[in-house]
Enzyme design. Structure first.
Site, mmCIF file in Angstrom:
data_model
loop_
_atom_site.group_PDB
_atom_site.id
_atom_site.type_symbol
_atom_site.label_atom_id
_atom_site.label_comp_id
_atom_site.label_asym_id
_atom_site.label_seq_id
_atom_site.Cartn_x
_atom_site.Cartn_y
_atom_site.Cartn_z
ATOM 1 N N ASN A 159 0.808 -1.217 0.000
ATOM 2 C CA ASN A 159 0.000 0.000 0.000
ATOM 3 C C ASN A 159 0.842 1.270 0.000
ATOM 4 O O ASN A 159 0.395 2.308 -0.456
ATOM 5 C CB ASN A 159 -0.956 0.020 1.206
ATOM 6 C CG ASN A 159 -0.292 -0.391 2.489
ATOM 7 O OD1 ASN A 159 0.251 -1.491 2.598
ATOM 8 N ND2 ASN A 159 -0.319 0.475 3.478
ATOM 9 N N GLN A 187 -4.817 -3.536 -2.380
ATOM 10 C CA GLN A 187 -4.348 -2.463 -3.271
ATOM 11 C C GLN A 187 -4.323 -2.854 -4.739
ATOM 12 O O GLN A 187 -4.176 -1.981 -5.591
ATOM 13 C CB GLN A 187 -2.964 -1.971 -2.818
ATOM 14 C CG GLN A 187 -2.981 -1.273 -1.469
ATOM 15 C CD GLN A 187 -3.786 0.033 -1.464
ATOM 16 O OE1 GLN A 187 -4.087 0.598 -2.520
ATOM 17 N NE2 GLN A 187 -4.142 0.521 -0.288
ATOM 18 N N SER A 207 -11.079 -4.743 -0.251
ATOM 19 C CA SER A 207 -11.836 -3.698 0.443
ATOM 20 C C SER A 207 -12.481 -2.774 -0.583
ATOM 21 O O SER A 207 -11.793 -2.282 -1.486
ATOM 22 C CB SER A 207 -10.877 -2.898 1.326
ATOM 23 O OG SER A 207 -11.576 -1.879 1.981
ATOM 24 N N GLY A 208 -13.779 -2.518 -0.421
ATOM 25 C CA GLY A 208 -14.496 -1.704 -1.401
ATOM 26 C C GLY A 208 -13.972 -0.292 -1.544
ATOM 27 O O GLY A 208 -13.880 0.235 -2.651
ATOM 28 N N HIS A 209 -13.591 0.328 -0.404
ATOM 29 C CA HIS A 209 -13.311 1.770 -0.483
ATOM 30 C C HIS A 209 -11.996 2.097 -1.163
ATOM 31 O O HIS A 209 -11.685 3.262 -1.381
ATOM 32 C CB HIS A 209 -13.421 2.423 0.903
ATOM 33 C CG HIS A 209 -12.302 2.164 1.861
ATOM 34 N ND1 HIS A 209 -11.312 3.082 2.100
ATOM 35 C CD2 HIS A 209 -12.027 1.100 2.664
ATOM 36 C CE1 HIS A 209 -10.481 2.606 3.028
ATOM 37 N NE2 HIS A 209 -10.892 1.408 3.379
ATOM 38 N N CYS A 333 -3.161 4.447 8.399
ATOM 39 C CA CYS A 333 -3.281 3.891 9.744
ATOM 40 C C CYS A 333 -2.086 4.252 10.604
ATOM 41 O O CYS A 333 -2.184 4.318 11.817
ATOM 42 C CB CYS A 333 -3.406 2.374 9.690
ATOM 43 S SG CYS A 333 -4.681 1.866 8.571
HETATM 44 N N1 PLP Z 1 -4.594 -3.987 3.696
HETATM 45 C C1 PLP Z 1 -4.037 -3.016 2.953
HETATM 46 C C2 PLP Z 1 -2.884 -3.338 2.063
HETATM 47 C C3 PLP Z 1 -4.535 -1.710 3.013
HETATM 48 O O1 PLP Z 1 -3.966 -0.752 2.282
HETATM 49 C C4 PLP Z 1 -5.609 -1.439 3.889
HETATM 50 C C5 PLP Z 1 -6.115 -0.060 4.048
HETATM 51 O O2 PLP Z 1 -5.365 0.883 4.071
HETATM 52 C C6 PLP Z 1 -6.172 -2.491 4.624
HETATM 53 C C7 PLP Z 1 -5.628 -3.752 4.512
HETATM 54 C C8 PLP Z 1 -7.340 -2.283 5.540
HETATM 55 O O3 PLP Z 1 -8.498 -2.081 4.772
HETATM 56 P P1 PLP Z 1 -9.867 -1.589 5.465
HETATM 57 O O4 PLP Z 1 -9.762 -0.108 5.565
HETATM 58 O O5 PLP Z 1 -10.934 -2.015 4.514
HETATM 59 O O6 PLP Z 1 -9.973 -2.264 6.765
#
Ligand code: PLP
Length: 401
Positions: A159, A187, A207-209, A333
């Site tokens: 990511n 990603q 992940s949808g968003h 995060c």
């Molecule tokens: N895994 C990766 C590689 C991500 O980039 C993200 C979000 O930044 C996640 C997991 C977590 O996704 P979610 O926001 O849907 O929990």
């Protein structure tokens, strides 16, 4: 305060704008189609049929069968379900192999398993963020020699840097040795094809968003026969694999996002690569002492991670934010803490550059004008911050560690 006449959003690995087509598809499920898909009556059954149609669309996107799709609330839940579900099935004997550059949604559950007595390994990466496949093989083989099951959790794309792991090879290694493979494909979804027949992973999180559906919807692909227990316990939804009333509007939105991505991906990837490369070469041409982080030969089309030596990524991001440009340092995060990114550190980026890393991530809505705007405003920001910085090629940093 800045007048907010312009926003250039280049933080699409953090989240994306909901596509208008997705929003449109969701609306009836906030209105007249409000039934519970688990209800006995026809009103609920009508809604259940939409959920199943959405499952079929998502399955087409991944080239799997609809029964292999489990809808979740987000990729964090999907990653946790995959890792904890496998550990729950096999118990303490399970060895878990992951990589040092995973998202916290993988690293944290793996570290929890370690604290609970599981053997876990975090594979290091090289200077471009790639793992050593021989080391991966050796870690699996040593557990197999002791007749122990192995779960490998390796992300498809990073990511922060966009680096793509050679997931086909990872899958080959796992499959030939009977190791279970989970991949965090958050990603890659919508950016490059994800085909679980061509790349035979066992568990896959999305992940949808991250590709124009709303926040709060994810999925876990579970290959038929994969040994993993459910994580969310309660009702019988999702064939007993994920309890909790289905988030119907968001499931429908996720399916629409999959359809849009399936139809538009090839053109979008070419456009994104061209825009990203123009941004990259423009930065390299206008700012000295810059390094591109990640594997430039194996990278997502939309991602550019660069370190500006001698200055702080946060300072760059704040100054650009004042100009309406949205970028990030490390993952969303992790931001909020001033610790340098674990991904950039794992790659051994030099001290003078590690704090100066920022990520630009583009989407289908990024325009040429957006890139022009960044290339106009970024170089003076970098120059200004370097004038203030105690570090620099001509400044004595011998007392700093
Ligand atoms: N895994 C990766 C590689 C991500 O980039 C993200 C979000 O930044 C996640 C997991 C977590 O996704 P979610 O926001 O849907 O929990």
């Amino acid at each position: 305060m800045r007048s907010m006449e312009k926003t250039v959003y280049l933080d699409n690995n953090a989240t994306t704008r909901v596509a208008p087509e997705v929003r449109e598809a969701m609306l009836p499920f906030f209105g007249e189609l409000y039934g519970n898909p688990s209800s006995m009556h026809a009103f609920g059954g009508k809604v259940a049929a939409h959920v199943e149609r959405a499952r079929e669309e998502v399955a087409r996107f991944l080239n799997c069968s609809p029964e292999e799709i489990v809808f979740t609330s987000c990729a964090t839940e999907s990653d946790n379900t995959a890792i904890r579900g496998a550990a729950d099935w096999f118990g303490r004997g399970l060895k878990v192999v992951t990589t040092a550059v995973e998202h916290p949604a993988v690293l944290q559950p793996v570290r929890r398993l370690k604290a609970q007595g599981h053997e876990t390994v975090e594979l290091p990466v090289d200077s471009v963020g790639q793992i050593d496949l021989d080391r991966l093989t050796a870690e699996i083989d040593s557990a197999k020699a002791a007749k122990r099951p192995v779960l490998v959790s390796a992300m498809w794309a990073n990511n922060e840097t966009g680096t793509l792991f050679p997931i086909e090879k990872v899958a080959e290694i796992c499959r030939s040795r009977g190791a279970i493979l989970h991949t965090d494909a958050v990603q890659v979804a919508g950016k490059i094809p994800v085909d679980v027949k061509k790349v035979p992973v066992d568990l896959l999180a999305m992940s949808g968003h991250k590709f124009h559906a709303p926040k709060g919807i994810g999925l876990l692909y579970v290959r038929k026969g994969t040994k993993a227990k459910p994580f969310m316990l309660g009702g019988h939804q999702e064939s007993g694999r994920r309890a909790g009333t289905e988030n119907v509007p968001y499931i429908v939105g996720l399916a629409k996002a999959c359809e849009l991505a399936r139809l538009g991906m090839a053109d979008e990837a070419a456009k994104l690569t061209a825009l990203r490369d123009r941004l990259e070469s423009g930065i390299l041409a206008s700012c000295p002492d810059v390094r591109v982080n990640g594997d430039r030969a194996n990278r997502l089309p939309n991602t550019l991670n660069v370190s500006f030596e001698y200055i702080e990524g946060e300072a760059i991001a704040y100054r650009l934010s004042d100009l309406g440009i949205c970028i990030s340092t490390g993952s969303a995060c992790a931001s909020g803490s001033l610790d340098p990114s674990h991904v950039i550190r794992a790659m051994g980026v030099p001290f003078t550059a590690v704090h100066g890393s920022v990520r630009f991530s583009l989407s289908r809505y990024t325009t040429d004008a957006d890139i022009d705007y960044v290339l106009k405003h970024l170089p003076p920001v970098v120059r200004g911050l370097r004038e203030l910085s105690p570090f620099g090629p001509d400044k004595d940093v011998s007392t700093f560690k």
